[in-house]
Every structure is written in structure tokens, then in C-alpha cells.
Motif scaffolding. Structure first.
Motif, PDB file in Angstrom:
ATOM      1  N   TRP A  12       0.850  -1.186   0.000  1.00  0.00           N
ATOM      2  CA  TRP A  12       0.000   0.000   0.000  1.00  0.00           C
ATOM      3  C   TRP A  12       0.886   1.236   0.000  1.00  0.00           C
ATOM      4  O   TRP A  12       2.055   1.165   0.365  1.00  0.00           O
ATOM      5  N   PRO A  13       0.291   2.406  -0.323  1.00  0.00           N
ATOM      6  CA  PRO A  13       1.096   3.630  -0.360  1.00  0.00           C
ATOM      7  C   PRO A  13       1.315   4.271   1.004  1.00  0.00           C
ATOM      8  O   PRO A  13       2.140   5.172   1.127  1.00  0.00           O
ATOM      9  N   ASP A  14       0.567   3.830   2.009  1.00  0.00           N
ATOM     10  CA  ASP A  14       0.694   4.451   3.331  1.00  0.00           C
ATOM     11  C   ASP A  14       0.179   3.500   4.412  1.00  0.00           C
ATOM     12  O   ASP A  14      -0.467   2.494   4.117  1.00  0.00           O
ATOM     13  N   GLU A  15       0.498   3.844   5.636  1.00  0.00           N
ATOM     14  CA  GLU A  15       0.116   3.005   6.765  1.00  0.00           C
ATOM     15  C   GLU A  15      -1.397   2.902   6.926  1.00  0.00           C
ATOM     16  O   GLU A  15      -1.933   1.834   7.221  1.00  0.00           O
ATOM     17  N   ALA A  16      -2.109   4.014   6.731  1.00  0.00           N
ATOM     18  CA  ALA A  16      -3.561   4.017   6.959  1.00  0.00           C
ATOM     19  C   ALA A  16      -4.281   3.044   6.038  1.00  0.00           C
ATOM     20  O   ALA A  16      -5.175   2.308   6.472  1.00  0.00           O
ATOM     21  N   HIS A  17      -3.903   3.008   4.773  1.00  0.00           N
ATOM     22  CA  HIS A  17      -4.562   2.081   3.844  1.00  0.00           C
ATOM     23  C   HIS A  17      -4.169   0.634   4.139  1.00  0.00           C
ATOM     24  O   HIS A  17      -4.983  -0.271   3.997  1.00  0.00           O
ATOM     25  N   ALA A  18      -2.934   0.413   4.552  1.00  0.00           N
ATOM     26  CA  ALA A  18      -2.528  -0.939   4.939  1.00  0.00           C
ATOM     27  C   ALA A  18      -3.325  -1.392   6.161  1.00  0.00           C
ATOM     28  O   ALA A  18      -3.853  -2.515   6.196  1.00  0.00           O
TER      29      ALA A  18
END
Length: 119
Positions: A54-60
Motif C-alpha cells: 500500500w502507499p501508506d500506513e492508513a490504507h494498509a
């Protein structure tokens, strides 16, 4: 990321999420996977596995449910991904499963192609 941008990102088409992923990873110089005793993987329609990113922690974190419920987000430096991870993925015959959402599966990309796109 504002909640509006966050919500909009999960509604993007696969190709648009891939472009967003590339843009954000280049900007932040990191990508994110899910990890617990190994990295989260997903299989494409042909059964070929890919490392999920993913591009960032929140989406992961949003996807750390169900089969990945025990996993936690973990960052990967872009330089490390390009210099070491891609060659290992190629040797292991793994693709990269880019930016799945709770509503749509990932976009599968060959690791060497993704490295090229990430500059």
C-alpha cells in the motif's frame, strides 16, 4: 491525508490506485506491507502470488482484517525495495499486489516493472 482523500482513494479503479500508489511512494520514499511471521501475500486469477503493498500506513491498516487480521502495517524504504526486494521477488517468482482495498483486489504488477515505474 484528509478523510475525504482517504475515502476517495478506496473508491478509485485499480489502474487509478496504481498511479496514486506510484505517486505517493515516490513522494514519501516508502511503501507499506502487512507483516506477522512473514509478509502478506495475495494470488492473482492464475494463482500466481504477489507481495501485497500500500502507499501508506492508513490504507494498509484498513486491510489488516479477516485473513490478515493478525498482521500489522510495516514500512519498507523505497531504496531498499528497489535495491534488494525486487531481485528477491523475481527469484521467488512473486509479483507485487498493489493497493487492494476492502472493496477491490490489488493490481498485480511484475516487480521489475514496478521498480521502473518508481524510478
Amino acid at each position: 491525508m484528509s478523510s475525504g482523500k482517504f475515502s476517495a482513494a478506496v473508491d478509485l479503479s485499480g489502474p487509478d490506485r496504481l498511479q496514486m500508489f506510484i505517486r505517493k511512494v515516490k513522494e514519501n520514499q516508502e511503501l507499506w506491507g502487512l507483516y506477522v511471521d512473514g509478509w502478506a501475500e495475495e494470488a492473482d486469477a492464475d494463482g500466481k502470488k504477489g507481495l501485497v503493498v500500500w502507499p501508506d500506513e492508513a490504507h494498509a491498516r484498513l486491510c489488516a482484517t479477516d485473513k490478515w487480521g493478525q498482521h500489522s502495517p510495516k514500512s519498507i524504504k523505497l531504496s531498499s525495495f528497489k535495491d534488494r526486494w525486487v531481485d528477491k521477488l523475481v527469484r521467488m517468482r512473486l509479483k507485487v499486489a498493489v493497493f487492494p482495498t476492502p472493496f477491490d483486489g490489488p493490481v498485480f504488477v511484475e516487480a521489475t516493472v514496478l521498480r521502473s515505474e518508481l524510478g
